[in-house]
Design an enzyme around this catalytic site. Structure first.
Site, PDB file in Angstrom:
ATOM      1  N   HIS A 108      -6.467  -5.148   7.394  1.00 38.95           N
ATOM      2  CA  HIS A 108      -6.121  -4.846   8.781  1.00 38.95           C
ATOM      3  C   HIS A 108      -7.391  -4.510   9.548  1.00 38.95           C
ATOM      4  O   HIS A 108      -8.459  -4.323   8.959  1.00 38.95           O
ATOM      5  CB  HIS A 108      -5.160  -3.651   8.848  1.00 38.95           C
ATOM      6  CG  HIS A 108      -5.784  -2.365   8.414  1.00 38.95           C
ATOM      7  ND1 HIS A 108      -6.114  -2.109   7.096  1.00 38.95           N
ATOM      8  CD2 HIS A 108      -6.188  -1.261   9.116  1.00 38.95           C
ATOM      9  CE1 HIS A 108      -6.670  -0.909   7.003  1.00 38.95           C
ATOM     10  NE2 HIS A 108      -6.740  -0.374   8.214  1.00 38.95           N
ATOM     11  N   ASP A 152      -8.805  -1.631  12.464  1.00 43.90           N
ATOM     12  CA  ASP A 152      -8.439  -0.356  13.079  1.00 43.90           C
ATOM     13  C   ASP A 152      -8.180  -0.588  14.561  1.00 43.90           C
ATOM     14  O   ASP A 152      -8.816  -1.428  15.192  1.00 43.90           O
ATOM     15  CB  ASP A 152      -9.554   0.673  12.882  1.00 43.90           C
ATOM     16  CG  ASP A 152      -9.744   1.048  11.424  1.00 43.90           C
ATOM     17  OD1 ASP A 152      -8.793   0.873  10.639  1.00 43.90           O
ATOM     18  OD2 ASP A 152     -10.848   1.505  11.070  1.00 43.90           O
ATOM     19  N   HIS A 182     -10.529  -5.187   7.022  1.00 45.70           N
ATOM     20  CA  HIS A 182     -10.929  -4.510   5.798  1.00 45.70           C
ATOM     21  C   HIS A 182      -9.691  -4.139   4.999  1.00 45.70           C
ATOM     22  O   HIS A 182      -8.583  -4.088   5.528  1.00 45.70           O
ATOM     23  CB  HIS A 182     -11.770  -3.265   6.101  1.00 45.70           C
ATOM     24  CG  HIS A 182     -11.100  -2.287   7.028  1.00 45.70           C
ATOM     25  ND1 HIS A 182     -11.017  -2.472   8.390  1.00 45.70           N
ATOM     26  CD2 HIS A 182     -10.474  -1.103   6.788  1.00 45.70           C
ATOM     27  CE1 HIS A 182     -10.387  -1.462   8.947  1.00 45.70           C
ATOM     28  NE2 HIS A 182     -10.043  -0.610   7.986  1.00 45.70           N
ATOM     29  N   ARG A 205      -9.417   6.996  -6.698  1.00 46.49           N
ATOM     30  CA  ARG A 205     -10.387   6.899  -5.598  1.00 46.49           C
ATOM     31  C   ARG A 205      -9.844   7.675  -4.407  1.00 46.49           C
ATOM     32  O   ARG A 205      -8.636   7.661  -4.143  1.00 46.49           O
ATOM     33  CB  ARG A 205     -10.629   5.433  -5.231  1.00 46.49           C
ATOM     34  CG  ARG A 205     -11.589   5.227  -4.065  1.00 46.49           C
ATOM     35  CD  ARG A 205     -11.916   3.743  -3.860  1.00 46.49           C
ATOM     36  NE  ARG A 205     -12.689   3.559  -2.648  1.00 46.49           N
ATOM     37  CZ  ARG A 205     -12.165   3.327  -1.452  1.00 46.49           C
ATOM     38  NH1 ARG A 205     -10.849   3.208  -1.311  1.00 46.49           N
ATOM     39  NH2 ARG A 205     -12.935   3.191  -0.383  1.00 46.49           N
TER      40      ARG A 205
END
Length: 369
Positions: free
Chosen positions: A229, A231, A287, A297
């Site tokens: 997507h 931002d 990203h 993570r």
């Protein structure tokens, strides 16, 4: 710790720790349609993620080149203390390690912008992501987090104190980076001051913090931590742990570039509204976040954007003699466009683009108003 029976049936909760396989609800097709390359090469290599050092006298030029070519870069020399970043990561890890029953007290319900649960964009997709998240507004941090810690004990006070300190540092950093972006567009120091005096972009920018936990996965080739997507806002700072997982999409040829995990560095992503504000001279970046079999993570996204009532359109100073490429739009209006784009497969930015003829009749809107 086993999942309580009432939570095992809750559609808002999935016990990643207990998972021995990736269920169909979390299996994504097409994850390997494009190759993945390492972005940790030396500067000048085609897939080396740009690094901007804010201490460099030519930092504005580096910001501009990275924003034009990549829409993202690694930021170092930013002045945020490393020990604070370590404490932030530890606080996030502790929060996601809370028992499921406690985290579910703060679950984000449909229509809510803050709370615990899947990433906000997950509602647009039929598959689930291999992650947990928590979203809150720094302006309402203590009230938002009372949902998670209703007794406001030591853990609550410690978490709030760390996040408030981080917010203060990041908000000041955002103002400095915004100035570098404007200088990179070609504005002089006087023009930057005039733009801020007239439009108060820095003064009115709002912040949202989204915390992510990506658990280790029994079959990472089938799962996805966060769908690809862009931002939506102006720009985003991403603080990621030393486990790589953030990937940027690049064309020519199409490929995913893994952002290296550099101690003390932050990733900066250009958002859609900043692409509009700069008339496309700086572009947003697709990203995603991938998962792995060996390690959890953690990441934190610090999102900057305009107030909800403000219309964003190309800055006059960014036009450089070219017509406006986008119409004026508020952030909520643009989110409505993005929702349509997600459901139809269209480009949200193309949906707010305007033709040359339209631009000639729309010059009065070419401001942040």
């Amino acid at each position: 710790m086993p999942t309580p029976a009432h939570l095992s049936k809750d559609p808002h909760y999935f016990d990643f720790r207990a998972a021995r396989r990736v269920p169909e609800t979390h299996a994504w097709p097409g994850l390997h349609d494009h190759p993945v390359v390492d972005g940790s090469g030396a500067g000048g290599e085609p897939d080396a993620v740009p690094v901007v050092d804010m201490r460099d006298p030519f930092a504005a030029e580096a910001v501009g080149l990275a924003a034009q070519d990549w829409g993202a870069f690694l930021l170092v020399g930013h002045g945020v203390p490393l020990d604070l970043l370590v404490r932030v990561e530890a606080a996030i890890a502790g929060m996601f390690a809370l028992p499921a029953s406690e985290k579910m007290r703060a679950v984000r319900r449909p229509g809510d912008s803050c709370g615990y649960g899947s990433p906000p964009i997950s509602s647009f997709f039929s598959k689930c992501m291999w992650s947990e998240g928590y979203t809150f507004s720094p302006a309402n941090l203590r009230s938002d987090l009372r949902k998670l810690w209703p007794k406001a004990g030591h853990d609550y006070r410690h978490f709030c104190a760390v996040m408030e300190e981080f917010h203060r540092e990041m908000r000041a950093l955002a103002d400095k980076l915004l100035e570098l972006f404007l200088v990179a567009l070609g504005l002089t120091g006087e023009q930057v001051a005039a733009v801020e005096s007239e439009q108060k972009i820095a003064e009115t920018m709002t912040a949202t913090m989204h915390l992510n936990w990506y658990p280790k996965c029994p079959d990472p080739k089938r799962a996805l931590g966060l769908i690809a997507h862009t931002d939506s806002g102006f720009f985003t700072f991403v603080l990621q742990s030393l486990v790589p997982g953030l990937q940027l999409f690049r064309h020519g040829p199409d490929r995913w570039v893994t952002v290296p995990a550099v101690p003390g560095a932050m990733v900066v992503n250009v958002g859609d509204l900043f692409q509009i504000l700069t008339n496309g001279r700086f572009h947003s970046v697709y990203h995603r976040a991938v998962v792995n079999r060996e390690s959890d993570r953690i990441s934190l996204g610090y999102f900057l954007g305009p107030p909800a009532h403000v219309k964003v359109a190309p800055l006059r100073e960014a036009l450089a003699g070219t017509p406006a490429a986008y119409r004026a739009v508020t952030w909520p209006e643009y989110m409505g466009v993005r929702k349509k784009a997600f459901t139809t497969g269209a480009s949200a930015l193309k949906m707010v683009a305007i033709s040359t003829d339209d631009a000639a009749n729309d010059t009065d809107d070419l401001i942040l108003s």
